[in-house]
Design a protein around this motif. Structure first.
Motif, PDB file in Angstrom:
ATOM      1  N   VAL A  30       0.837  -1.197   0.000  1.00  0.00           N
ATOM      2  CA  VAL A  30       0.000   0.000   0.000  1.00  0.00           C
ATOM      3  C   VAL A  30       0.872   1.247   0.000  1.00  0.00           C
ATOM      4  CG1 VAL A  30      -1.687   1.324   1.338  1.00  0.00           C
ATOM      5  CG2 VAL A  30      -1.977  -1.141   1.054  1.00  0.00           C
ATOM      6  N   SER A  31       1.885   1.268   0.867  1.00  0.00           N
ATOM      7  CA  SER A  31       2.744   2.460   0.902  1.00  0.00           C
ATOM      8  C   SER A  31       3.546   2.572  -0.393  1.00  0.00           C
ATOM      9  CB  SER A  31       3.673   2.424   2.118  1.00  0.00           C
ATOM     10  OG  SER A  31       4.613   1.373   1.995  1.00  0.00           O
ATOM     11  N   GLY A  32       3.913   1.462  -0.987  1.00  0.00           N
ATOM     12  CA  GLY A  32       4.628   1.480  -2.258  1.00  0.00           C
ATOM     13  C   GLY A  32       3.776   2.027  -3.380  1.00  0.00           C
ATOM     14  N   LEU A  33       2.486   1.768  -3.357  1.00  0.00           N
ATOM     15  CA  LEU A  33       1.586   2.304  -4.369  1.00  0.00           C
ATOM     16  C   LEU A  33       1.524   3.827  -4.282  1.00  0.00           C
ATOM     17  CD1 LEU A  33      -1.375  -0.256  -4.293  1.00  0.00           C
ATOM     18  CD2 LEU A  33       0.317   0.091  -6.092  1.00  0.00           C
ATOM     19  N   GLY A  34       1.524   4.344  -3.064  1.00  0.00           N
ATOM     20  CA  GLY A  34       1.500   5.790  -2.875  1.00  0.00           C
ATOM     21  C   GLY A  34       2.708   6.440  -3.533  1.00  0.00           C
ATOM     22  N   ALA A  35       3.872   5.834  -3.357  1.00  0.00           N
ATOM     23  CA  ALA A  35       5.097   6.363  -3.951  1.00  0.00           C
ATOM     24  C   ALA A  35       5.019   6.312  -5.477  1.00  0.00           C
ATOM     25  CB  ALA A  35       6.300   5.578  -3.445  1.00  0.00           C
ATOM     26  N   LEU A  36       4.443   5.250  -6.021  1.00  0.00           N
ATOM     27  CA  LEU A  36       4.308   5.134  -7.472  1.00  0.00           C
ATOM     28  C   LEU A  36       3.384   6.215  -8.022  1.00  0.00           C
ATOM     29  CD1 LEU A  36       4.036   1.273  -8.008  1.00  0.00           C
ATOM     30  CD2 LEU A  36       5.910   2.775  -8.675  1.00  0.00           C
TER      31      LEU A  36
ATOM     32  N   LYS B 253       2.839   9.113  -6.694  1.00  0.00           N
ATOM     33  CA  LYS B 253       3.536  10.385  -6.558  1.00  0.00           C
ATOM     34  C   LYS B 253       4.507  10.583  -7.734  1.00  0.00           C
ATOM     35  CE  LYS B 253       6.075  13.062  -3.154  1.00  0.00           C
ATOM     36  NZ  LYS B 253       6.642  13.056  -1.812  1.00  0.00           N
ATOM     37  N   ILE B 254       5.249   9.540  -8.063  1.00  0.00           N
ATOM     38  CA  ILE B 254       6.201   9.609  -9.181  1.00  0.00           C
ATOM     39  C   ILE B 254       5.449   9.853 -10.477  1.00  0.00           C
ATOM     40  CG2 ILE B 254       7.812   8.240 -10.573  1.00  0.00           C
ATOM     41  CD1 ILE B 254       8.676   6.876  -7.938  1.00  0.00           C
ATOM     42  N   SER B 255       4.339   9.147 -10.633  1.00  0.00           N
ATOM     43  CA  SER B 255       3.550   9.285 -11.847  1.00  0.00           C
ATOM     44  C   SER B 255       3.041  10.715 -12.011  1.00  0.00           C
ATOM     45  CB  SER B 255       2.378   8.304 -11.806  1.00  0.00           C
ATOM     46  OG  SER B 255       1.584   8.471 -12.937  1.00  0.00           O
ATOM     47  N   LYS B 256       2.564  11.341 -10.924  1.00  0.00           N
ATOM     48  CA  LYS B 256       2.067  12.710 -10.987  1.00  0.00           C
ATOM     49  C   LYS B 256       3.193  13.682 -11.313  1.00  0.00           C
ATOM     50  CE  LYS B 256      -1.862  12.373  -7.851  1.00  0.00           C
ATOM     51  NZ  LYS B 256      -2.407  12.800  -6.561  1.00  0.00           N
ATOM     52  N   GLU B 257       4.402  13.435 -10.746  1.00  0.00           N
ATOM     53  CA  GLU B 257       5.529  14.329 -10.973  1.00  0.00           C
ATOM     54  C   GLU B 257       5.995  14.312 -12.430  1.00  0.00           C
ATOM     55  OE1 GLU B 257       8.416  13.036  -8.120  1.00  0.00           O
ATOM     56  OE2 GLU B 257       7.333  13.940  -6.446  1.00  0.00           O
TER      57      GLU B 257
END
Length: 81
Positions: A67-73, A75-79
């Motif tokens: 779940v926390s890894g999905l959040g990071a993905l 975030k990267i995708s939005k950036e």
């Protein structure tokens, strides 16, 4: 629970592949010999219970990490946009 009376050097069969032999009886301690195929895990109950607790804990951590890894993905995708 099935209760069987056995003497030293006698055995019981569990299914077609697992044999439990009474190796020695000394006071309140019984030594068992177990013959089982490699794919059949054999553990003392306290070890088995610890393995189960550890598996449950590891599965819970893995879910949290995913779940926390999905959040990071995300975030990267939005950036990148």
């Amino acid at each position: 629970m099935l209760v069987l009376a056995r003497k030293r050097d006698q055995s019981i069969m569990i299914g077609d592949e697992v044999e439990v032999i009474i190796v020695d009886v000394h006071g309140d301690q019984v030594k068992l010999g177990i013959t089982a195929p490699r794919h059949v895990p054999v553990h003392r109950k306290e070890v088995y219970e610890e393995i189960q607790r550890e598996n449950i804990r590891a599965a819970a951590e893995t879910k949290a990490e995913k779940v926390s890894g999905l959040g990071a993905l995300f975030k990267i995708s939005k950036e990148k946009k």
